[in-house]
Scaffold this motif. Structure first.
Motif, PDB file in Angstrom:
ATOM      1  N   ASP A 254      30.065 101.319  51.186  1.00  0.00           N
ATOM      2  CA  ASP A 254      30.656 100.633  52.336  1.00  0.00           C
ATOM      3  C   ASP A 254      30.243 101.238  53.672  1.00  0.00           C
ATOM      4  N   ASP A 255      29.164 102.037  53.703  1.00  0.00           N
ATOM      5  CA  ASP A 255      28.716 102.480  55.022  1.00  0.00           C
ATOM      6  C   ASP A 255      27.838 101.389  55.634  1.00  0.00           C
ATOM      7  N   GLU A 256      27.349 101.670  56.839  1.00  0.00           N
ATOM      8  CA  GLU A 256      26.626 100.625  57.548  1.00  0.00           C
ATOM      9  C   GLU A 256      25.269 100.324  56.929  1.00  0.00           C
ATOM     10  N   PHE A 257      24.774 101.196  56.031  1.00  0.00           N
ATOM     11  CA  PHE A 257      23.492 100.967  55.388  1.00  0.00           C
ATOM     12  C   PHE A 257      23.635 100.670  53.897  1.00  0.00           C
TER      13      PHE A 257
ATOM     14  N   ASP B 194      25.133  91.998  53.325  1.00  0.00           N
ATOM     15  CA  ASP B 194      24.021  91.053  53.352  1.00  0.00           C
ATOM     16  C   ASP B 194      23.051  91.360  54.478  1.00  0.00           C
ATOM     17  N   GLN B 195      23.544  91.941  55.557  1.00  0.00           N
ATOM     18  CA  GLN B 195      22.695  92.251  56.693  1.00  0.00           C
ATOM     19  C   GLN B 195      22.921  93.700  57.113  1.00  0.00           C
ATOM     20  N   VAL B 196      21.835  94.354  57.495  1.00  0.00           N
ATOM     21  CA  VAL B 196      21.873  95.742  57.948  1.00  0.00           C
ATOM     22  C   VAL B 196      21.196  95.792  59.311  1.00  0.00           C
ATOM     23  N   ASP B 197      21.779  96.560  60.208  1.00  0.00           N
ATOM     24  CA  ASP B 197      21.217  96.708  61.547  1.00  0.00           C
ATOM     25  C   ASP B 197      19.923  97.509  61.446  1.00  0.00           C
ATOM     26  N   MET B 198      18.799  96.785  61.436  1.00  0.00           N
ATOM     27  CA  MET B 198      17.505  97.444  61.275  1.00  0.00           C
ATOM     28  C   MET B 198      17.102  98.235  62.508  1.00  0.00           C
TER      29      MET B 198
END
Length: 760
Positions: A547-550, A556-560
């Protein structure tokens, strides 16, 4: 005027001459032929430009009009034009040579004008040959049969190649008319039988040519042995160019189709082919060449998948026609005499069994033949017609047939599909001149669109049972999708299930558009059904990064933008190392550890709750605390408050100076111990070394000890002499240089002896 009931070859006609005078000429005379130029035929362009299509339409219109004019001529004028006009023969020969055959019709343009024009010219060409093969149109118009035979033979109006082309072009739907035409030609001119005998070796040469092109060869012109790979370095079906493979498959398809059409329409020719050992050569060729060509068509990479489908269709059609040709030869030379009850039935039965027995080594051919024409049915017929047939021999034959099915990895179908040699279709209807003995053309029909799609044999099962494994099913799907990549896997799975997982049968039925109604209703692009998914393992995992941001497994989406691969643009390695922002971010956290409170003094009037005095951790381990526990207690503990231990003066040794020195050292140590910060875990090493050096210097000054002189064993350069000190130092070094090593050696021996490793 021609005389009544006089054959055309005996008639005389009176016509005006060049100077206006009448002259008498034979009815068949070159001067009576009209001066008319018949243009040669050219096939319609497959994917031509509008100009090419227009050119074809114009040329076909000229040919159609000229042939219709020819058919409208009276009997004598018609034969004069046919016999003496060479342009007419070139026109007819060009149509027989270039006219599209069955499978070629599928490549014609879909233009209605082209199709109508092709049907029209097809019709008039057939009617022209039909009238040319008729020696008696009516009671008044006829030719003497023997003269007719000489005319058509000497003027090459008909020959064996032309007759073969007539059968393959006009056989569908007009087999009875063609049979009467060819029978009349052979009856009136028996020389055609000898020509046919000379033609059969040429037909057999077709098979040898194909084998040679494929890197195979047959030993002897009438060899019965299986064909073997040629020892020479020749191209094979897998290594030859794509154009050569296309030409070979097309050549084989055209040859086998033509031979079968001729034997089917004119069975009397079967005896000529049979006498030349055509059956044994054909079966041996089938066993060697067909699997090799099939492998090449299926395994090679084709840029044009449509070409691959066309080659597979032609090869399958050729295989079926070879099997049917073998059946025709056996039927008309062995089975038919038995059915008609001729004499020597036992001899014909023996020949038939001998041929079936010779098929046993040809496993692939035998299984394909038995699929279309069950050998068990023929054996049962023989047992009924000739009861003296050896039952042991027939049992051995039937067991060999079953073994052939097992050898090729296929399952024998329960219901055999027999093929009909009487195909429908062909030429447009029109009336022609009446022929003798009911030889009329009222049965002529126009060609149908299905003429392009000739029958393709149903191949046998590939050995897969209904419940195939996952790997086998994927292999079957891959095999079909290599040939038909546009079809969906869901549709192909339904087809495989319907046809007992027989991939070859599925391919043939799809290409022939012969699928069952329930499959025909399905969407051909239907995808594969989704499998029932097993429980997701990711739902049961436990990870520190859940459940971390990566967490890509739950997001479904990760801040690239927060993910960098390599060095950021515009930043150097030194800039990255000098960035201490993360240290500043952690500084506030570690400042909390700098405050150490040993004791809290509560002033009068203050509440103890403000200092969280009750927050006591009973798990705290104070074993290694530097603070002296209980040092500040006022309980008068003698163990904690007693003075340091002092050696009694009686037990001391040495002079007064030593006592003073020891006293000074003790005082200094007490001072250092008292001055040491209680919170200081380790003192400064530099300070400790400085103090130790000062103590040693003070001790040496008090005792008057001078530092030991350093030994000098180097001395002066050679030739200048040495001092007495250097000489003594060298003697001392030579005498004591082995003392340390011997001491170490003795010490190691003592240790081993003490541990029992060396016996005492």
């Amino acid at each position: 005027m021609a005389c009544a009931r006089v054959p055309l070859d005996e008639q005389q006609v009176t016509e005006p001459g060049p100077l206006g005078k009448e002259r008498t000429l034979p009815a068949l005379h070159p001067e009576r032929a009209e001066d008319r130029c018949f243009v040669p035929y050219k096939p319609p362009p497959e994917e031509g430009s509008p100009a090419e299509v227009e050119q074809f339409l114009e040329r076909a219109k000229f040919i159609t009009e000229d042939l219709e004019w020819l058919l409208a001529l009276p009997h004598d004028k018609f034969w004069c034009q046919v016999v003496f006009d060479e342009s007419l023969q070139r026109c007819l020969d060009s149509y027989l040579h270039h006219a599209p055959r069955g499978l070629d019709l599928a490549a014609l343009p879909s233009s209605p004008a082209v199709a109508d024009t092709q049907r029209s010219i097809h019709r008039v060409v057939f009617l022209t040959f039909l009238r040319m093969a008729t020696h008696k149109e009516s009671k008044e118009n006829f030719i003497t049969p023997t003269v007719f035979g000489e005319i058509i033979y000497e003027n090459f109006l008909f020959d064996i190649p032309k007759i073969l082309d007539l059968c393959v072009l006009f056989g569908k739907g007009n087999s009875q008319l063609l049979h009467k035409m060819i029978e009349n030609i052979f009856t009136q001119q028996p020389s055609y039988y000898s020509d046919l005998d000379e033609t059969v070796p040429t037909v057999l040469q077709v098979f040898d040519t194909i084998l040679e092109k494929c890197g195979l060869h047959c030993e002897g012109a009438t060899a019965m042995e299986p064909m073997k790979l040629n020892a020479h370095k020749q191209p094979t079906a897998m290594t030859m160019s794509q154009q050569e493979l296309t030409d070979i498959v097309s050549y084989l398809c055209d040859s086998t189709t033509t031979i079968h059409a001729f034997l089917d329409i004119f069975p009397a020719a079967c005896s000529s082919f049979y006498s030349h050992g055509f059956i044994s050569r054909l079966t041996s060729f089938y066993e060697t060449a067909v699997p090799d060509l099939e492998k090449a068509v299926r395994k090679r990479n084709f840029d044009d998948k449509g070409l691959q489908e066309d080659l597979w269709k032609r090869l399958s059609h050729s295989s079926r026609k070879m099997v049917e040709t073998t059946h025709l030869l056996l039927h008309h030379t062995c089975l038919q005499p038995i059915l008609e009850g001729r004499e020597n039935m036992q001899t014909f039965a023996e020949e038939l069994l001998q041929h079936f027995t010779s098929f046993l080594p040809e496993k692939r051919f035998l299984s394909d033949y038995d699929e279309q024409f069950p050998i068990s049915d023929d054996v049962s017929l023989l047992q009924q017609a000739v009861p003296v047939i050896d039952e042991t021999r027939t049992s051995y034959l039937l067991q060999g047939v079953e073994s052939a099915w097992d050898s090729v990895g296929r399952r024998k179908p329960q219901i055999h599909r027999k093929t009909s040699s009487a195909n429908q279709g062909a030429v447009g209807g029109a009336s022609a001149a009446a022929a003798s003995g009911g030889f009329k053309a009222e049965e002529v029909r126009e060609p149908e669109g299905a003429e392009a799609m000739l029958d393709v044999p149903r191949k046998g099962n590939n050995g897969a049972v209904c419940s195939v494994s996952g790997a086998e099913l994927e292999s079957l799907l891959s095999c079909i999708r290599d040939l038909l990549p546009d079809l969906g896997e869901g549709f192909l799975l339904a087809c495989l299930q319907q046809y007992d997982y027989n991939s070859e049968l599925v391919i043939n039925n799809i290409l022939e558009d012969r699928l069952t109604p329930n499959l025909d209703k399905l969407d051909r692009a239907m995808p594969r059904p989704v499998k029932e998914e097993l429980p997701d393992v990711m739902n049961n995992r436990s990870n520190v990064f859940d459940d971390d941001e990566f967490d890509v497994f739950r997001r479904d989406q990760v801040d690239m933008s927060r993910i960098w691969k390599g060095r950021r643009k515009g930043e150097s390695a030194r800039e990255l190392l000098n960035d201490k922002q993360h240290i500043e971010e952690q500084r506030a956290r570690y400042l909390a550890y700098e405050t150490v409170v040993d004791e809290v003094v509560v002033e009068p009037g203050e509440s103890a709750a403000a200092y969280d005095l009750d927050d006591y951790d009973d798990e705290y381990d104070d074993t290694y605390d530097m603070n002296q526990v209980g040092a500040n207690d006022l309980d008068g503990d003698s163990l904690l408050n007693r003075r340091p231990f002092t050696v009694p003066q009686v037990l001391r040794k040495g002079n007064k100076a030593e006592e003073e020195e020891e006293g000074d050292e003790e005082d200094e140590e007490d001072t250092l111990q008292n001055n040491t910060n209680r919170d200081q875990f380790v003192q400064d090493p530099a300070l400790l070394r400085e103090r130790a050096e000062a103590r040693r210097a003070a001790m040496q000054q008090r005792k008057g000890v001078r530092p030991e002189r350093a030994g000098n064993v180097v001395g002066r350069p050679k030739g200048q002499g040495q001092t007495t000190e250097t000489f003594l130092d060298r003697r001392k070094k030579e005498a004591n240089k082995s003392r340390v090593s011997n001491h170490n050696r003795r010490t190691m021996a003592d240790r081993k002896r003490n541990k029992g490793m060396i016996p005492s």
